[in-house]
Design a protein around this motif. Structure first.
Motif, PDB file in Angstrom:
ATOM      1  N   VAL A  11     -40.439  -0.252   7.377  1.00 44.89           N
ATOM      2  CA  VAL A  11     -39.209  -0.964   7.044  1.00 44.89           C
ATOM      3  C   VAL A  11     -38.279  -0.059   6.241  1.00 44.89           C
ATOM      4  O   VAL A  11     -38.712   0.622   5.315  1.00 44.89           O
ATOM      5  N   GLU A  12     -36.995  -0.049   6.617  1.00 44.99           N
ATOM      6  CA  GLU A  12     -35.962   0.627   5.836  1.00 44.99           C
ATOM      7  C   GLU A  12     -35.035  -0.440   5.275  1.00 44.99           C
ATOM      8  O   GLU A  12     -34.734  -1.425   5.949  1.00 44.99           O
ATOM      9  N   PHE A  13     -34.555  -0.230   4.053  1.00 43.52           N
ATOM     10  CA  PHE A  13     -33.773  -1.242   3.362  1.00 43.52           C
ATOM     11  C   PHE A  13     -32.879  -0.573   2.320  1.00 43.52           C
ATOM     12  O   PHE A  13     -33.030   0.622   2.046  1.00 43.52           O
ATOM     13  N   PRO A  14     -31.950  -1.328   1.724  1.00 40.40           N
ATOM     14  CA  PRO A  14     -31.040  -0.766   0.716  1.00 40.40           C
ATOM     15  C   PRO A  14     -31.817  -0.271  -0.513  1.00 40.40           C
ATOM     16  O   PRO A  14     -32.866  -0.828  -0.860  1.00 40.40           O
ATOM     17  N   PRO A  15     -31.310   0.767  -1.185  1.00 39.40           N
ATOM     18  CA  PRO A  15     -32.017   1.336  -2.332  1.00 39.40           C
ATOM     19  C   PRO A  15     -32.170   0.392  -3.528  1.00 39.40           C
ATOM     20  O   PRO A  15     -33.014   0.615  -4.381  1.00 39.40           O
ATOM     21  N   ASN A  16     -31.405  -0.672  -3.578  1.00 37.00           N
ATOM     22  CA  ASN A  16     -31.515  -1.601  -4.706  1.00 37.00           C
ATOM     23  C   ASN A  16     -32.604  -2.662  -4.496  1.00 37.00           C
ATOM     24  O   ASN A  16     -32.850  -3.480  -5.377  1.00 37.00           O
ATOM     25  N   TRP A  17     -33.286  -2.640  -3.354  1.00 39.73           N
ATOM     26  CA  TRP A  17     -34.343  -3.617  -3.090  1.00 39.73           C
ATOM     27  C   TRP A  17     -35.571  -3.319  -3.921  1.00 39.73           C
ATOM     28  O   TRP A  17     -35.863  -2.166  -4.232  1.00 39.73           O
ATOM     29  N   GLN A  18     -36.291  -4.390  -4.239  1.00 35.73           N
ATOM     30  CA  GLN A  18     -37.545  -4.283  -4.978  1.00 35.73           C
ATOM     31  C   GLN A  18     -38.666  -4.905  -4.153  1.00 35.73           C
ATOM     32  O   GLN A  18     -38.420  -5.495  -3.096  1.00 35.73           O
ATOM     33  N   THR A  19     -39.878  -4.792  -4.646  1.00 41.12           N
ATOM     34  CA  THR A  19     -41.034  -5.324  -3.933  1.00 41.12           C
ATOM     35  C   THR A  19     -40.856  -6.805  -3.609  1.00 41.12           C
ATOM     36  O   THR A  19     -41.185  -7.263  -2.518  1.00 41.12           O
ATOM     37  N   TRP A  36     -45.104   1.539  -0.711  1.00 40.81           N
ATOM     38  CA  TRP A  36     -43.831   2.239  -0.814  1.00 40.81           C
ATOM     39  C   TRP A  36     -43.937   3.673  -0.314  1.00 40.81           C
ATOM     40  O   TRP A  36     -44.905   4.379  -0.609  1.00 40.81           O
ATOM     41  N   ILE A  37     -42.923   4.116   0.437  1.00 39.64           N
ATOM     42  CA  ILE A  37     -42.815   5.502   0.884  1.00 39.64           C
ATOM     43  C   ILE A  37     -41.814   6.236  -0.006  1.00 39.64           C
ATOM     44  O   ILE A  37     -42.092   7.302  -0.528  1.00 39.64           O
ATOM     45  N   ASN A  38     -40.634   5.639  -0.149  1.00 42.00           N
ATOM     46  CA  ASN A  38     -39.606   6.155  -1.062  1.00 42.00           C
ATOM     47  C   ASN A  38     -38.716   4.987  -1.447  1.00 42.00           C
ATOM     48  O   ASN A  38     -39.074   3.832  -1.191  1.00 42.00           O
ATOM     49  N   GLU A  39     -37.547   5.242  -2.038  1.00 41.68           N
ATOM     50  CA  GLU A  39     -36.730   4.128  -2.547  1.00 41.68           C
ATOM     51  C   GLU A  39     -36.053   3.298  -1.455  1.00 41.68           C
ATOM     52  O   GLU A  39     -35.508   2.238  -1.737  1.00 41.68           O
ATOM     53  N   THR A  40     -36.080   3.760  -0.215  1.00 43.22           N
ATOM     54  CA  THR A  40     -35.433   3.003   0.863  1.00 43.22           C
ATOM     55  C   THR A  40     -36.351   2.719   2.052  1.00 43.22           C
ATOM     56  O   THR A  40     -35.884   2.284   3.102  1.00 43.22           O
TER      57      THR A  40
END
Length: 65
Positions: A11-19, A36-40
């Motif tokens: 899944v890729e998502f906006p950097p402001n997303w949290q778990t 988590w892979i990275n922040e996005t």
């Protein structure tokens, strides 16, 4: 040995997303594990394969508005 089947999403998502945002998105389909892979991006695993099949998940679109 007991073998369990899982469904795994990349899944890729906006950097402001949290778990919690990922849990909110996927929890209607059962137990959720987020790696988590990275922040996005992250891997999301669902343990209840039957719920996923019933939900007919093909693509989940994230609205960034």
């Amino acid at each position: 040995m007991i073998q369990k089947e899982i469904i795994l999403f990349y899944v890729e998502f906006p950097p402001n997303w949290q778990t919690q945002d990922l849990f909110d998105l996927f929890s209607p389909y059962g137990s959720v594990f987020v790696g988590w892979i990275n922040e996005t991006s992250a891997f999301v695993a669902l343990q209840n394969v039957d719920n996923v099949k019933k939900g007919n998940i093909k693509k989940i679109t994230i609205n960034n508005n």
